[in-house]
Design an enzyme around this catalytic site. Structure first.
Site, PDB file in Angstrom:
ATOM      1  CE1 TYR A  73     -40.991 -49.249  37.249  1.00 37.19           C
ATOM      2  CE2 TYR A  73     -40.084 -50.061  39.328  1.00 37.19           C
ATOM      3  CZ  TYR A  73     -40.069 -49.152  38.295  1.00 37.19           C
ATOM      4  OH  TYR A  73     -39.132 -48.156  38.266  1.00 37.19           O
ATOM      5  CG  PHE A 125     -15.792 -50.481  22.110  1.00 34.83           C
ATOM      6  CD1 PHE A 125     -15.705 -50.961  20.817  1.00 34.83           C
ATOM      7  CD2 PHE A 125     -17.009 -50.001  22.558  1.00 34.83           C
ATOM      8  CE1 PHE A 125     -16.813 -50.955  19.974  1.00 34.83           C
ATOM      9  CE2 PHE A 125     -18.128 -49.999  21.723  1.00 34.83           C
ATOM     10  CZ  PHE A 125     -18.034 -50.480  20.425  1.00 34.83           C
ATOM     11  CB  THR A 126     -16.410 -45.884  20.440  1.00 34.65           C
ATOM     12  OG1 THR A 126     -17.394 -46.926  20.409  1.00 34.65           O
ATOM     13  CG2 THR A 126     -15.575 -45.960  19.169  1.00 34.65           C
ATOM     14  CG  ASP A 216     -16.412 -55.130  26.432  1.00 34.93           C
ATOM     15  OD1 ASP A 216     -17.351 -55.914  26.134  1.00 34.93           O
ATOM     16  OD2 ASP A 216     -16.269 -54.014  25.905  1.00 34.93           O
ATOM     17  CE  LYS A 259     -22.505 -54.671  19.874  1.00 29.33           C
ATOM     18  NZ  LYS A 259     -21.436 -54.140  20.663  1.00 29.33           N
ATOM     19  NE  ARG A 383     -15.748 -49.336  15.055  1.00 25.25           N
ATOM     20  CZ  ARG A 383     -16.602 -48.498  15.679  1.00 25.25           C
ATOM     21  NH1 ARG A 383     -16.500 -47.195  15.529  1.00 25.25           N
ATOM     22  NH2 ARG A 383     -17.566 -48.963  16.441  1.00 25.25           N
ATOM     23  CG  PHE A 450     -18.051 -43.278  15.265  1.00 25.99           C
ATOM     24  CD1 PHE A 450     -17.510 -43.007  16.502  1.00 25.99           C
ATOM     25  CD2 PHE A 450     -18.966 -44.319  15.156  1.00 25.99           C
ATOM     26  CE1 PHE A 450     -17.857 -43.753  17.615  1.00 25.99           C
ATOM     27  CE2 PHE A 450     -19.320 -45.075  16.257  1.00 25.99           C
ATOM     28  CZ  PHE A 450     -18.770 -44.780  17.493  1.00 25.99           C
TER      29      PHE A 450
END
Ligand SMILES: *Cc1c(COP(=O)(O)O)cnc(C)c1O
Length: 458
Positions: A73, A125-126, A216, A259, A383, A450
């Site tokens: 943990y 970005f969303t 980011d 990614k 998009r 979306f």
């Protein structure tokens, strides 16, 4: 030895079998999915180019790393390995694991944004913008104008227009700008890079105004590839060194490990400031988990640490972006309009030019993505106006300049023949584009619509 082509620096050890569908099955599947490719079942998809998020192929070394998971943990050995890898490759001293990128965005937004703040960034970005808004901030787009023009071939469409930052600070004052958020290889602009020259100028601007610089870094390695190819003086610099240099110019990073880093789930928030780290640790226990796992299993942190080292390998990244370029050139060669230059992770079809008969309020890109699936089994995503959502104050639709369908290539998953099939499918849709009809909502979710919206043909 540097490969002359983009040929893959790996071979295939296990395969995942796919189901082939009939036209009738796909007609039914897209209707049942409400013409939203996010609502299709994966088993009804032949070539899945919905996203490059979490669907990459892990290497044998990453799979072996899973067996080294320390599922304690607290204080997992894999956490320390991840923390040290982030510092070695990305420069940031402190790492807080999160379940994925938006977990990091939530914590960062809550820590730094106060009601009434403005947060400039190189295109929205969303999830990033939503967390900024939920924390009381307003996103301000400071990307260069060329980024909003699908036909501009500017080599660094991810660059910031410093004059837009100046205008913002004149209007609202530096006290109301908690940080500037810069994405590398800007997703919503079509996977377009920022140059090191521009990032250094943003760094200088932030120093001059006493504003923090957030990165980011979801696709930093792909950005490094374009710097190596296009920016003066970097042709002989390794991807690893360029990645480090990009990161070292910034103070804080949010990462979606799904990614670049080629794991199926995970993310982190990383930084150099010890006080901020302490505050982030205090918040991560509320939303994600203890600060040494933050929503990730130990084994996943191990696979992530290994994935980071593989993601900056020159041959890997050249094959990755090379495959995207191969698909893009093939589609372009067939006379289909796409966003140029071809981006790092995806080919973006210009639905505005392909379907000029469908007004933006009838969702041309959504219609095109649904039709592409229907005739070929290739899954892509919208998009455009659906992804852009509504203004949180006025409730009006954001109306983006770009109305795009994204064909996103998962890392190390598909072959050149799959790219050929995809290009042929796009060409076929292009030939019958006149007959495609627009769509209207039958269900519109309030936030991030979306993902779960449903439609019917008008
Ligand atoms: C995917 C992504 C995110 C969000 O990450 P998740 O892991 O999906 O939560 C943030 N920024 C960019 C640029 C992304 O592509």
């Amino acid at each position: 030895m540097r490969q002359h082509s983009w040929a893959e620096p790996y071979k295939i050890k296990a395969v995942e079998l796919l189901k082939m569908t009939t036209q009738a099955q796909r007609d039914a599947a897209i209707r049942e999915a409400g013409y939203n490719t996010f609502l299709l079942r994966s088993e009804d998809v032949y070539i899945d180019l919905l996203t490059d998020s979490g669907c990459g192929a892990m290497s044998d070394r990453q799979w072996a790393g899973l067996m080294r998971g320390d599922e304690a943990y607290a204080g997992s050995a894999n956490f320390y390995r991840l923390r040290d890898t982030v510092e070695e490759y990305y420069s940031y001293k402190y790492t807080v694991p999160t379940h994925q990128g938006r977990g990091a965005e939530n914590i960062l937004s809550q820590l730094l944004i106060k009601d009434g703040d403005y947060v400039p960034g190189n295109m929205y970005f969303t999830t990033t913008r939503l967390h900024q808004e939920l924390a009381g901030g307003t996103f301000v787009d400071v990307i260069i104008d060329e980024a909003h023009d699908a036909e501009s071939e500017h080599p660094f469409k991810g660059n910031v227009d410093i004059a837009k930052l100046d205008a913002l600070v004149d209007e609202v004052g530096a006290d109301n700008i908690p940080y500037v958020c810069i994405a590398t290889c800007v997703n919503m602009a079509g996977g377009q890079p920022i140059s090191l020259v521009n990032l250094r100028a943003v760094r200088a601007w932030c120093d001059q105004h006493g504003v923090t610089l957030v990165h980011d870094m979801t696709r930093v390695a792909e950005n490094a590839h374009f710097i190596q190819r296009r920016e003066d003086g970097y042709r002989d610099t390794s991807i690893k060194d360029i990645v480090y240099e990009l990161c070292a110019l910034t103070d804080i990073a949010t990462m979606s490990s799904k990614k670049d880093a080629m794991v199926n789930i995970g993310g982190f928030l990383a930084m150099n400031d010890a006080d901020l780290y302490e505050r982030a640790c205090a918040l991560v226990v509320v939303y994600e988990g203890l600060h040494t796992y933050g929503g990730m299993a130990g084994r996943d942190m191990e696979a992530l640490a290994i994935g980071i080292t593989e993601s900056v390998n020159d041959d890997h990244i050249h094959a990755r972006v090379g495959q995207v370029e191969y698909l893009g050139n093939k589609i372009r060669g067939a006379g289909i309009p796409i966003v140029l230059p071809i981006g790092g992770h995806a080919v973006f079809l210009d639905a505005k030019r392909m379907l000029p008969h469908i007004p933006q309020e009838q969702f041309p890109a959504q219609s095109l993505a649904a039709e592409l699936y229907r005739i070929s089994g290739v899954r892509s995503m919208e998009r455009g106006i659906v992804s852009a959502g509504r203004d949180s104050v006025t409730g009006e639709n954001h109306k983006p300049e770009l109305e795009l369908v994204r064909l996103t290539i998962p890392r190390r998953v598909y072959t050149q023949a799959h790219m050929d099939v995809t290009a042929e499918a796009v060409q076929q849709v292009g030939q019958t584009a006149d007959s495609i009809r627009g769509l209207r909502f039958t269900y519109e979710p309030k936030l991030l619509r979306f993902f779960q919206a449903r439609f019917e043909p008008v």
